[in-house]
Scaffold this motif. Structure first.
Motif, PDB file in Angstrom:
ATOM      1  N   PRO A   1     -44.501  -1.918  71.542  1.00  0.00           N
ATOM      2  CA  PRO A   1     -45.210  -3.001  70.843  1.00  0.00           C
ATOM      3  C   PRO A   1     -44.437  -3.507  69.623  1.00  0.00           C
ATOM      4  N   THR A   2     -44.814  -4.701  69.180  1.00  0.00           N
ATOM      5  CA  THR A   2     -44.373  -5.194  67.881  1.00  0.00           C
ATOM      6  C   THR A   2     -45.466  -4.747  66.908  1.00  0.00           C
ATOM      7  N   VAL A   3     -45.073  -3.920  65.941  1.00  0.00           N
ATOM      8  CA  VAL A   3     -46.119  -3.196  65.204  1.00  0.00           C
ATOM      9  C   VAL A   3     -46.521  -3.905  63.896  1.00  0.00           C
ATOM     10  N   TYR A   4     -47.511  -4.791  64.032  1.00  0.00           N
ATOM     11  CA  TYR A   4     -48.031  -5.445  62.819  1.00  0.00           C
ATOM     12  C   TYR A   4     -49.556  -5.480  62.817  1.00  0.00           C
ATOM     13  N   ASP A   5     -50.167  -4.819  63.803  1.00  0.00           N
ATOM     14  CA  ASP A   5     -51.636  -4.799  63.873  1.00  0.00           C
ATOM     15  C   ASP A   5     -52.063  -3.623  64.752  1.00  0.00           C
ATOM     16  N   HIS A   6     -53.395  -3.432  64.850  1.00  0.00           N
ATOM     17  CA  HIS A   6     -53.905  -2.308  65.638  1.00  0.00           C
ATOM     18  C   HIS A   6     -53.613  -2.487  67.119  1.00  0.00           C
ATOM     19  N   ALA A   7     -53.380  -1.366  67.782  1.00  0.00           N
ATOM     20  CA  ALA A   7     -53.183  -1.415  69.238  1.00  0.00           C
ATOM     21  C   ALA A   7     -54.523  -1.785  69.891  1.00  0.00           C
ATOM     22  N   HIS A   8     -54.444  -2.554  70.972  1.00  0.00           N
ATOM     23  CA  HIS A   8     -55.665  -3.040  71.617  1.00  0.00           C
ATOM     24  C   HIS A   8     -55.710  -2.639  73.097  1.00  0.00           C
TER      25      HIS A   8
END
Ligand code: ATP
Ligand code: ZN
Length: 638
Positions: free
Chosen positions: A111-118
């Motif tokens: 993932p591109t990590v800038y928010d919660h995983a969904h």
């Protein structure tokens, strides 16, 4: 042998139509929807191409292929795994062949990590986790999986600004959270996690080599672009789009030589993080696609067996990764197999769930309501390439499948221990079903990892066995078949575990020596309770316990004169009330110790509770928020 045809999809395509076409195109490429007809229609108008998509459409001779198609997939030679996979590089199912029998390399975009995983992430990674388990545990393939995490990117930078934090801090926080969420869903960690910011020197060397080979050019400002035109016919192995196709998407970027060119390195804008580089003003950061090419090559070298990601990554991300790697390594085919997972959408939502669209359900929110096993079963209910619709109806179905499987395992345990009575079983029929299921299961998972068909096969076996276990009621001296039930149970247990559906507490109970003794203690306790309960429930003056008469004087007290048989029963029930109460109490108390007693007619059985099985939530039995009342409500009377 095949030759690629070009497909016309119309003249000038406007925004809405373009989006529709792209969505349709993705479905066709992934082979998940109406591809055949769509391709046929398109082929009929093929010669006057406005939009081109390359497909494996027409049969041709080997020589034609060699001459005309530098993009044709080259089937590797080596160990045939016995699995066929849908390879996005040739848009059809082909044998999965590994050049090296003892090892397979797999790169997975993270993932591109800038928010919660969904749940979209969950769906993609759980599906590939299932595939990985099948390859490793069923086909004995030793896999090395690398997952690259994008920890520098426009969206991370803007999130850091929004939160007034360092971009590294934002990325680290969400990367850690992603890993924990994957752990909660029982997705096995990759062999190696890589992070872009740890590979910047390698990325610069990688880019420079492409520049040296003449396939990329630096600009005055310090960006570096891949020269698609120079790369020529080889560009477009996954989704070929001609200049004409792409003309309407032309970006205003004066630095590019061709509008199809893409950034390998981006010059630094004011206020953005940067690394020193040999180009232009000497400050910049990596482009998106180059990260994965470099990190995969840093670990696996110039050849990769399997590359995976969600279907949205097929173009431009994977297309550009391929061009970069093949230009850099000077090889005709870098990755042999590209597997793409279908998107998860919420019902009625035409777009996939994604961070940037802000239409997500986080993994944490999901796990408040459901369990990891239930999500895994939900994922198994569709083929990995298909679009997945997330809604309560689908989840209810998954919950019901999970309950069927759990209750089968528990029923089988109870039967084997002699705590479930039924008529004699049809052993021959059950053994035949078991054999059939093994065949069906193997065929399903060898056919592009068809988990839906595999699950179906398991459920048919479970239903057939349950039907036999439910035969009859009161049965005296039945002929018993614990061996057959144990064989079926062991198989179902093993394949569920193989797919990552696990019952850790149940397993622990069976595996540890001290727990094996505990099993005997529980058997005795439940047998004793069962006898007492049976005695307490017996009606009428003739009621006799099988053994162990209670020594209470009240139990033998004479009925009040004149009250007759009815009065006697009433009195007896009253006298035995404390016994029933004690039976209920011990059942509730054992729930706190992680054991559930189930009363089945004259007999009772016990089973180990998984923490997550309590009302389907992730509460531990020792969770003080989980009141005894709630537990009672759930278990007592079941
Ligand atoms: N809804 C989805 N269904 C299936 N896979 C998905 C979904 N969303 C993301 N993925 C996959 O998860 C991986 C990581 O995706 P990524 O971090 O780009 O998520 P994203 O939510 O799409 O982010 P963004 O909106 O910023 O593009 C990719 O392989 C991507 O294809
Ligand atoms: Zn990638």
């Amino acid at each position: 042998m095949y030759m690629r045809g070009c497909i016309r999809t119309g003249g000038v395509v406007g925004g809405g139509r373009r989006q529709m076409l792209q969505q349709r195109l993705l479905k066709v490429i992934s082979g998940t929807d109406g591809g055949q007809d769509f391709l046929k229609d398109a082929v009929s108008s093929v010669r006057h191409c406005g939009h081109h998509v390359v497909g494996e459409l027409q049969e041709s001779s080997a020589s034609q292929e060699a001459v005309h198609d530098p993009k044709a997939w080259i089937q590797p030679t080596g160990h045939d795994t016995g699995i066929v996979v849908y390879n996005s590089l040739c848009r059809r199912k082909v044998p999965l062949i590994l050049p090296n029998k003892s090892f397979a390399s797999w790169y997975q975009c993270g993932p591109t990590v800038y928010d919660h995983a969904h749940l979209g992430h969950a769906c993609c990674y759980v599906k590939f986790d299932i595939i990985r388990r099948i390859m490793e545990d069923f086909f004995n393939i030793d896999l090395v999986m690398v997952m690259g995490i994008t920890d520098i990117d426009d969206k991370i930078i803007s999130k850091a600004r929004e939160l007034n934090m360092e971009f590294t801090h934002v990325a680290q926080t969400f990367a850690n959270e992603f890993k924990r969420d994957m752990g909660r869903l029982r997705v096995q960690p990759p062999t190696v996690y890589t992070r872009v910011t740890n590979y910047v020197p390698q990325i610069i060397t990688f880019v420079q080599k492409i520049v040296d080979r003449g396939y990329a050019y630096p600009t005055e400002s310090g960006s570096v672009y891949f020269d698609v035109k120079k790369y020529g016919d080889r560009y477009g192995k996954l989704v070929y789009q001609s200049d004409a196709d792409l003309a309407q998407f032309r970006e205003v970027d004066k630095e590019k030589r061709g509008f199809r060119d893409f950034a390998l390195w981006k010059s630094a804008k004011p206020g953005e993080p940067w690394w020193t580089s040999p180009w232009g003003k000497g400050r910049g950061r990596p482009g998106w696609h180059i990260e994965c090419s470099t990190m995969a090559s840093a670990i696996f070298g110039e050849q990769l067996d399997i590359h995976t990601g969600g279907i949205d990554l097929i173009f431009p991300h994977h297309e550009n990764e391929i061009a970069q790697c093949e230009a850099h390594h000077c090889v005709p085919q870098w990755a042999n197999y590209f597997l793409h997972a279908g998107h998860l959408h919420k019902t009625m939502d035409k777009d996939k769930m994604s961070k940037s669209l802000k239409n997500t359900i986080t993994i944490r929110e999901f796990l408040e309501k459901y369990t990891a096993n239930q999500f895994r079963i939900f994922c198994m209910m569709t083929k990995y390439r298909n679009v997945v619709e997330y809604c309560d109806t689908m989840m209810n179905e998954a919950v019901s499948v999970q309950r069927t499987l759990t209750s089968f395992l528990n029923n089988a345990d109870a039967y084997i221990r002699g705590q479930l009575e039924c008529q004699a079983l049809d052993e021959a029929l059950l053994m035949e079903k078991l054999g059939e299921t093994k065949d069906k299961f193997r065929r399903a998972i060898s056919d592009d990892f068809d988990t839906r068909a595999a699950l179906e096969a398991i459920l048919q076996l479970v239903h057939a066995t349950n039907k036999q276990l439910c035969k009859g009621g009161q049965v005296d001296n039945p002929v018993r078949s614990p061996g057959v039930i144990a064989a079926i149970q062991a198989y179902v247990d093993r394949v569920l575990q193989l797919l990552g559906v696990e019952y850790p507490a149940r397993k622990k109970m069976r595996m540890e020596h001290s727990n094996v003794q505990m099993t005997d203690v529980l058997d005795s306790l439940v047998k004793f309770r069962s006898t007492v309960r049976h005695y307490a429930l017996l009606k009428g003056p003739d009621a006799q316990p099988k053994y162990g008469q209670p020594q209470s004087t009240a139990a033998t007290a004479a009925p009040a004169p004149g009250e007759g048989e009815a009065g006697q029963v009433k009195l007896q029930r009253k006298e035995r009330e404390p016994l029933m109460k004690a039976c209920d109490e011990i059942r509730t108390e054992l729930v706190w110790a992680g054991i559930q007693i189930q009363d089945r007619g004259r007999k009772s059985s016990w089973q180990v509770l998984e923490d997550q099985s309590i009302e389907g939530k992730q509460h531990s039995l020792s969770d003080p928020n989980y009141s005894q009342e709630q537990l009672k409500k759930y278990f007592v009377g079941r």
